[in-house]
Motif scaffolding. Structure first.
Motif, PDB file in Angstrom:
ATOM      1  N   TYR A 578       0.821  -1.221   0.000  1.00  0.00           N
ATOM      2  CA  TYR A 578       0.000   0.000   0.000  1.00  0.00           C
ATOM      3  C   TYR A 578       0.853   1.269   0.000  1.00  0.00           C
ATOM      4  O   TYR A 578       0.390   2.334  -0.411  1.00  0.00           O
ATOM      5  CB  TYR A 578      -0.935   0.007   1.218  1.00  0.00           C
ATOM      6  CG  TYR A 578      -1.942  -1.117   1.200  1.00  0.00           C
ATOM      7  CD1 TYR A 578      -3.085  -1.055   0.405  1.00  0.00           C
ATOM      8  CD2 TYR A 578      -1.749  -2.265   1.969  1.00  0.00           C
ATOM      9  CE1 TYR A 578      -4.009  -2.090   0.381  1.00  0.00           C
ATOM     10  CE2 TYR A 578      -2.665  -3.298   1.952  1.00  0.00           C
ATOM     11  CZ  TYR A 578      -3.785  -3.209   1.161  1.00  0.00           C
ATOM     12  OH  TYR A 578      -4.692  -4.244   1.124  1.00  0.00           O
ATOM     13  N   SER A 579       2.087   1.173   0.466  1.00  0.00           N
ATOM     14  CA  SER A 579       2.928   2.368   0.580  1.00  0.00           C
ATOM     15  C   SER A 579       3.241   2.986  -0.781  1.00  0.00           C
ATOM     16  O   SER A 579       3.565   4.173  -0.861  1.00  0.00           O
ATOM     17  CB  SER A 579       4.235   2.026   1.309  1.00  0.00           C
ATOM     18  OG  SER A 579       4.963   1.046   0.570  1.00  0.00           O
ATOM     19  N   LYS A 580       3.131   2.221  -1.861  1.00  0.00           N
ATOM     20  CA  LYS A 580       3.467   2.751  -3.194  1.00  0.00           C
ATOM     21  C   LYS A 580       2.330   3.597  -3.793  1.00  0.00           C
ATOM     22  O   LYS A 580       2.520   4.264  -4.804  1.00  0.00           O
ATOM     23  CB  LYS A 580       3.798   1.590  -4.141  1.00  0.00           C
ATOM     24  CG  LYS A 580       2.612   0.696  -4.487  1.00  0.00           C
ATOM     25  CD  LYS A 580       3.035  -0.492  -5.337  1.00  0.00           C
ATOM     26  CE  LYS A 580       1.824  -1.385  -5.657  1.00  0.00           C
ATOM     27  NZ  LYS A 580       2.212  -2.598  -6.395  1.00  0.00           N
ATOM     28  N   ILE A 581       1.133   3.566  -3.144  1.00  0.00           N
ATOM     29  CA  ILE A 581      -0.010   4.312  -3.689  1.00  0.00           C
ATOM     30  C   ILE A 581      -0.012   5.701  -3.063  1.00  0.00           C
ATOM     31  O   ILE A 581      -0.690   5.967  -2.067  1.00  0.00           O
ATOM     32  CB  ILE A 581      -1.347   3.588  -3.418  1.00  0.00           C
ATOM     33  CG1 ILE A 581      -1.266   2.108  -3.781  1.00  0.00           C
ATOM     34  CG2 ILE A 581      -2.482   4.251  -4.195  1.00  0.00           C
ATOM     35  CD1 ILE A 581      -2.546   1.331  -3.526  1.00  0.00           C
ATOM     36  N   LYS A 582       0.739   6.629  -3.631  1.00  0.00           N
ATOM     37  CA  LYS A 582       0.894   7.963  -3.064  1.00  0.00           C
ATOM     38  C   LYS A 582      -0.379   8.801  -3.184  1.00  0.00           C
ATOM     39  O   LYS A 582      -0.573   9.761  -2.435  1.00  0.00           O
ATOM     40  CB  LYS A 582       2.059   8.692  -3.749  1.00  0.00           C
ATOM     41  CG  LYS A 582       3.397   7.958  -3.661  1.00  0.00           C
ATOM     42  CD  LYS A 582       3.825   7.729  -2.210  1.00  0.00           C
ATOM     43  CE  LYS A 582       5.163   6.989  -2.138  1.00  0.00           C
ATOM     44  NZ  LYS A 582       5.519   6.630  -0.754  1.00  0.00           N
ATOM     45  N   SER A 583      -1.244   8.460  -4.137  1.00  0.00           N
ATOM     46  CA  SER A 583      -2.474   9.241  -4.324  1.00  0.00           C
ATOM     47  C   SER A 583      -3.560   8.850  -3.324  1.00  0.00           C
ATOM     48  O   SER A 583      -4.652   9.413  -3.317  1.00  0.00           O
ATOM     49  CB  SER A 583      -3.002   9.076  -5.751  1.00  0.00           C
ATOM     50  OG  SER A 583      -3.121   7.703  -6.077  1.00  0.00           O
ATOM     51  N   MET A 584      -3.276   7.872  -2.471  1.00  0.00           N
ATOM     52  CA  MET A 584      -4.201   7.469  -1.417  1.00  0.00           C
ATOM     53  C   MET A 584      -3.832   8.197  -0.129  1.00  0.00           C
ATOM     54  O   MET A 584      -2.657   8.474   0.120  1.00  0.00           O
ATOM     55  CB  MET A 584      -4.117   5.945  -1.220  1.00  0.00           C
ATOM     56  CG  MET A 584      -5.074   5.376  -0.187  1.00  0.00           C
ATOM     57  SD  MET A 584      -4.829   3.590   0.019  1.00  0.00           S
ATOM     58  CE  MET A 584      -5.635   2.955  -1.438  1.00  0.00           C
ATOM     59  N   SER A 585      -4.825   8.524   0.697  1.00  0.00           N
ATOM     60  CA  SER A 585      -4.546   9.250   1.932  1.00  0.00           C
ATOM     61  C   SER A 585      -3.601   8.446   2.834  1.00  0.00           C
ATOM     62  O   SER A 585      -3.613   7.209   2.822  1.00  0.00           O
ATOM     63  CB  SER A 585      -5.842   9.554   2.687  1.00  0.00           C
ATOM     64  OG  SER A 585      -6.387   8.365   3.237  1.00  0.00           O
TER      65      SER A 585
END
Length: 623
Positions: A578-585
């Motif tokens: 999940y850490s690679k999804i920068k567009s997620m809060s």
């Protein structure tokens, strides 16, 4: 003493542990139940009752899945009530007052008659873990007992601390010592722990009460029962409960002890159950109310001990006594034992999988109050599911889980592992978005086929369920196929102030009217003849009435469940980063990383994860 390796070890003999041990043993697993006192198996530590709002549905579900709670509730019942009967069937909730001593005895006898189940009385002081995998337990005497899986059902015993006024002492229940060692080992293994609080009211001598000054609360005129099996029968006689009220005088007397209350002087820092507050908490939170209900509940058929429901407290014993003597009917009350509060360790349930297996240690399962729940029924259902899944793991079979539209048990477990809880979790009908589907009357139709496939429901149970389903379906079809003439229908309709019919009409259409009941349509000769000729029991008749009157609502809810459940099948890989999804809060990433949801549907239910976060996640998964 213990050279063999058990398939399943269950630690703790409360409601969760008893159901866990029974389920695992009935599935063929060599099971050991270890508890600190074998005399207290399935002890009713708090109120002498099973069921209630949403809890009654859970007991029915446990029974449908082959558990023992429903049967024992029937054999030890002293009163039966179907609550919320004035509302729709989704809200109907069975509840029994129980004979506390007989309840525990019947549970013990049923467990002793269960094959593949051994017993041992001692405190488990630690766990045997190798390479993040459970291999057994250690006892306080230094015994090491090996097992392929372990289920922890420690209740309120983990570092339990009892409070009465300004006095505190270790204990897992009044008169019993606390369990030590396990919390510290689990924390060392990387588990997060917390503290919770619950309480219990004083028990009093019924011979010292004046019931003539109280309101009698009898059971139902036509009592039903919990178990779908015919091994138990409805009650033919019942014991009444009674009701009284506190007053401003009682409240003033209780306030005199607030400076010595562990709740108000800071000695108790943990949270108690929001929906079952202590009497001092009620006075403090609801200062505008000048009285509160007290339910005076007998503890059994023959004992004179009474449980004062609504007067849970940790105030000093002298304050409890003085205040209770000012309640109407309690002027000469004698105490058997004062009320008290208890603090204990729990482990936030977001550390578990849907199977109730821990994420950190393979083969280790948690069930009951260790997961932050409150209530016998909630604990028993978790124990059942943990016992089933521990056994399936040993058998190297697929795990068994229940969706939110399949059972209240599914709602309970999904709520716990997805949302967690910071206060004792209690089940309510409002927590279930599909409660029209999850009724107490159809728990066997929903779950018995699953239990049969698992091997914990007998063929006899399955056939009884199938016969009920078939007879109800045929009776519904009878209403659809059979017409009634105006001269027979209208007298019945006029009695109920319902519009008369001008021509022959199908019975289904007339029966579907909101104010027309089964008792009304039984006045039609064809209906009563059908019931007699086909020997239909009340269960089938009730099921038919619900299917006729609520068919539209049920169909709509099934469709809604189908739409939402499509997201349950969109699985998230266990190693998803999940850490690679920068567009997620940032909050969403942290929550998803911590809880590790297995599907998009579960991810969407996590507090702090927004619909936008879910959309981003779907894009990254290539959906």
């Amino acid at each position: 003493m213990f050279n063999e390796v058990y398939d399943v070890i269950v630690v703790g003999g409360g409601h969760a542990g008893s159901e866990a041990a029974a389920a695992a043993a009935n599935m063929g697993s060599k099971t050991l139940l270890i508890t600190m006192n074998l005399q207290n198996i399935a002890q009713m530590s708090c109120n002498p009752a099973m069921g209630g709002i949403a809890k009654g549905q859970i007991v029915r579900e446990i029974d449908a899945l082959g558990g023992y709670s429903g049967i024992v509730s029937d054999t030890s019942a002293i009163q039966f009530k179907m609550l919320n009967k004035s509302k729709g069937p989704a809200m109907w909730s069975p509840r029994v007052q129980s004979d506390r001593m007989r309840f525990a005895e019947d549970w013990r006898m049923m467990l002793e008659q269960t094959k593949n189940l051994d017993f041992y009385q001692e405190m488990v002081a630690g766990l045997l873990v190798e390479n993040h995998k459970i291999i057994g337990v250690k006892t306080s005497l230094g015994l090491k007992i090996k097992a392929k899986t372990v289920v922890l059902t420690n209740g309120t015993f983990l570092n339990g601390l009892i409070h009465i006024g300004d006095k505190s002492f270790g204990g897992g229940r009044a008169g019993e010592k606390a369990a030590t060692g396990i919390t510290e080992e689990l924390v060392e293994l990387g588990f997060e722990s917390g503290r919770m609080k619950t309480g219990t009211p004083p028990r009093v001598d019924g011979r010292s009460l004046d019931f003539s000054k109280m309101t009698e609360q009898p059971g139902d005129e036509k009592p039903e029962k919990f178990s779908f099996l015919d091994v138990t029968k409805p009650l033919t006689k019942q014991r009444s409960c009674h009701m009284s009220y506190t007053s401003e005088k009682v409240h003033d007397l209780l306030r005199e002890g607030f400076d010595r209350s562990p709740m108000f002087n800071g000695r108790i820092k943990s949270l108690g159950p929001r929906y079952c507050p202590s009497i001092e908490d009620k006075i403090n939170r609801f200062a505008d109310k000048d009285r509160h209900q007290l339910f005076v509940e007998p503890e059994g058929w023959n004992t004179c001990e009474y449980y004062i429901n609504g007067f849970s407290t940790s105030l000093p014993e002298d304050v409890q006594f003085k205040a209770l003597r000012s309640v109407v009917g309690f002027e000469n009350v004698k105490f058997f034992r004062p009320g008290y509060a208890i603090e204990y360790d729990y482990f936030p349930p977001t550390q578990l999988k849907h199977t109730l297996e821990t994420k950190l240690v393979e083969g280790l399962y948690f069930a009951g109050q260790i997961n932050g729940t409150t209530g016998y029924e909630e604990a028993a259902s978790q124990g059942l599911m943990a016992g089933i899944n521990a056994s399936l793991k040993v058998l190297e079979k697929d795990p068994f889980t229940l969706q939110r539209d399949e059972a209240y048990i599914g709602v309970l477990i999904d709520d716990l592992i997805t949302k967690g809880t910071e206060e004792p979790y209690r089940m309510f009908t409002s927590r279930a978005e599909y409660r029209t589907l999850l009724r107490q009357d159809n728990a066997d139709l929903r779950l018995t086929p699953k239990a049969y496939d698992l091997g914990i429901a007998s063929e006899k149970r399955l056939k009884r369920m199938e016969e009920k389903h078939s007879k109800a379906a045929d009776f519904v079809q009878f209403f659809k196929d059979t017409s009634v003439k105006p001269e027979e229908a209208n007298p019945v309709l006029e009695e109920k102030n319902s519009s008369p019919v001008k021509q022959q009409d199908k019975m289904f259409k007339i029966f579907s009217r909101p104010n027309i009941t089964i008792d009304d349509v039984r006045k039609f000769n064809a209906v009563e003849n059908y019931i007699q000729e086909n020997n239909l029991d009340n269960e089938v008749i009730e099921q038919t009435e619900i299917q006729v009157k609520y068919s539209g609502y049920i169909a709509k809810e099934k469709q809604n469940a189908y739409k939402l459940n499509r997201l349950e099948y969109v699985k998230i890989p266990s190693d998803f980063d999940y850490s690679k999804i920068k567009s997620m809060s940032f909050e969403a990433r942290e929550k998803l990383k911590s809880i590790q949801p297995t599907s998009i549907a579960q991810a969407s239910r996590i507090s702090g994860v927004s619909p936008n976060d879910i959309s981003v996640l779907l894009v990254y998964m290539g959906r």
